[in-house]
Design an enzyme around this catalytic site. Structure first.
Site, mmCIF file in Angstrom:
data_model
loop_
_atom_site.group_PDB
_atom_site.id
_atom_site.type_symbol
_atom_site.label_atom_id
_atom_site.label_comp_id
_atom_site.label_asym_id
_atom_site.label_seq_id
_atom_site.Cartn_x
_atom_site.Cartn_y
_atom_site.Cartn_z
ATOM 1 N N LYS A 71 7.127 5.853 -27.442
ATOM 2 C CA LYS A 71 5.936 7.403 -27.670
ATOM 3 C C LYS A 71 6.662 7.861 -28.561
ATOM 4 O O LYS A 71 7.018 8.680 -29.046
ATOM 5 C CB LYS A 71 5.261 7.924 -25.883
ATOM 6 C CG LYS A 71 4.743 7.952 -25.653
ATOM 7 C CD LYS A 71 4.085 8.453 -24.422
ATOM 8 C CE LYS A 71 3.522 7.616 -23.806
ATOM 9 N NZ LYS A 71 3.306 8.763 -22.475
ATOM 10 N N ASP A 107 -0.954 13.037 -23.689
ATOM 11 C CA ASP A 107 -0.494 14.180 -22.334
ATOM 12 C C ASP A 107 0.155 15.234 -22.039
ATOM 13 O O ASP A 107 -0.419 15.310 -20.826
ATOM 14 C CB ASP A 107 0.703 13.452 -21.840
ATOM 15 C CG ASP A 107 0.825 11.668 -22.166
ATOM 16 O OD1 ASP A 107 -0.171 10.916 -21.980
ATOM 17 O OD2 ASP A 107 1.991 11.311 -22.980
#
Ligand SMILES: NC(=O)c1ccc[n+]([C@@H]2O[C@H](COP(=O)([O-])OP(=O)(O)OC[C@H]3O[C@@H](n4cnc5c(N)ncnc54)[C@H](OP(=O)(O)O)[C@@H]3O)[C@@H](O)[C@H]2O)c1
Length: 294
Positions: A71, A107
């Site tokens: 990420k 997220d």
């Protein structure tokens, strides 16, 4: 699911990838919404990340999710990054807009939304202990502190690699000058448990029946919430220990569903008149894949 000559691919890049429930929830969303997409997992190692990202363009994929451990590294490989993802410093969703790859982060939103939904927790004025300093930790930390008036009172950040936690705390204190954020060594986290309102594991420890992070749950106040971003198993060893002590727990399932719903909306926004993600169908698919009827 019907695959046609016009079906476009979305998917997820990660290493490991076998644990992921994203194909179950995204394909449920695709079926429920009737959009011509299919969602596939891809095992992408660190060495292959750049080629895989170029593959999104080459294969004209509609986009992908990015998971452990890519990420942060993927940010530099994109054409553009949404301002929030840029501040977080991690991307979990890439949208392919006519060959331009745009990075987003869903997220933090997914975590906070599900925490509120499952436990009623809001960060304002609370003491939080965050275990881990990777991509998921970045998104959660940033979201818990991003608005000055609703920010957590204090956040303790503990990670196996202490330097990574120190660097992250320094970076976020510059971006969010009001943040009471302190990095500590993992084995020095104990005293901070005494007045924590929320403890969240953002590491992959506990995934696929690995052992839990070694935390002194017994020191937490009775009203504390113990939260885990890991969703396979649904009740991790950490959550089991917390539940045995009678504490309120929060599993990674809700975060998975909410972050996935926002990713689905980002991909479909670029392709079709916007369908809202069918959250209940996504949750049912995740529970079915976990063998739970909860
Ligand atoms: N529920 C959801 O929707 C959701 C969303 C995002 C992520 N997740 C889950 O969150 C976890 C982390 O993902 P990520 O993207 O943040 O990964 P990441 O960027 O690779 O970070 C991994 C973190 O885990 C720590 N870690 C890994 N192995 C460890 C071990 N054996 N002992 C102690 N610490 C360890 C790392 O510490 P070091 O810095 O010391 O390496 C780092 O802090 C994964 O399990 C992922 O599936 C769930």
């Amino acid at each position: 699911m019907k695959i046609t000559g016009a079906t476009r691919i979305i998917g997820i890049f990660g290493d490991p990838i076998e644990h992921t429930l994203s194909p179950a929830i995204q394909n449920a969303a695709i079926e429920e919404s009737g959009v011509d997409l299919v969602y596939v997992p891809f095992h992408v190692t660190a060495d292959g990340l750049k080629a895989a990202v170029n593959g999104i363009r080459a294969l004209d994929m509609a986009g992908v999710n990015v998971t452990i451990p890519h990420k942060e590294r993927v940010v530099k490989l994109l054409d553009d990054v949404d301002p929030l993802a840029s501040l977080i410093g991690a991307v979990n969703t890439i949208v392919n807009v006519e060959g331009r790859l745009i990075g987003y982060n869903t997220d933090g939103y997914g975590y906070v939304e599900s925490l509120k939904e499952d436990t009623g927790f809001t960060a304002e004025g609370k003491n939080v202990v965050v275990i881990g300093a990777g991509g998921a930790a970045r998104a959660i930390l940033y979201t818990l502190m991003r608005e000055r008036s609703a920010s957590a009172r204090s956040i303790i950040l503990a990670n196996r690699t202490y330097d990574r936690a120190k660097r992250l705390a320094k970076e976020f204190k510059k971006k969010l000058p009001w943040a009471q954020l302190e990095a500590v060594r993992l084995d020095a986290v104990y005293p901070y448990m005494d007045d924590a309102h929320l403890v969240v594991n953002t590491t992959s420890l506990g995934m696929m029946a690995q052992s839990a992070p070694d935390l002194p749950i017994e020191r937490l106040p009775e009203t504390a919430i113990v939260s885990d971003v890991v969703y396979r198993p649904l009740e991790t060893a950490l959550l089991k220990k917390a539940a045995q002590r009678g504490l309120k727990t929060h599993s990674g399932l809700g975060m998975l569903v909410h972050q996935g719903a926002l990713s689905f909306e980002l991909w479909t926004l670029a392709l079709f008149p916007r369908p809202t993600a069918p959250i209940q169908a996504m949750r049912r698919a995740a529970l079915k894949a976990l063998g739970s009827s909860e």
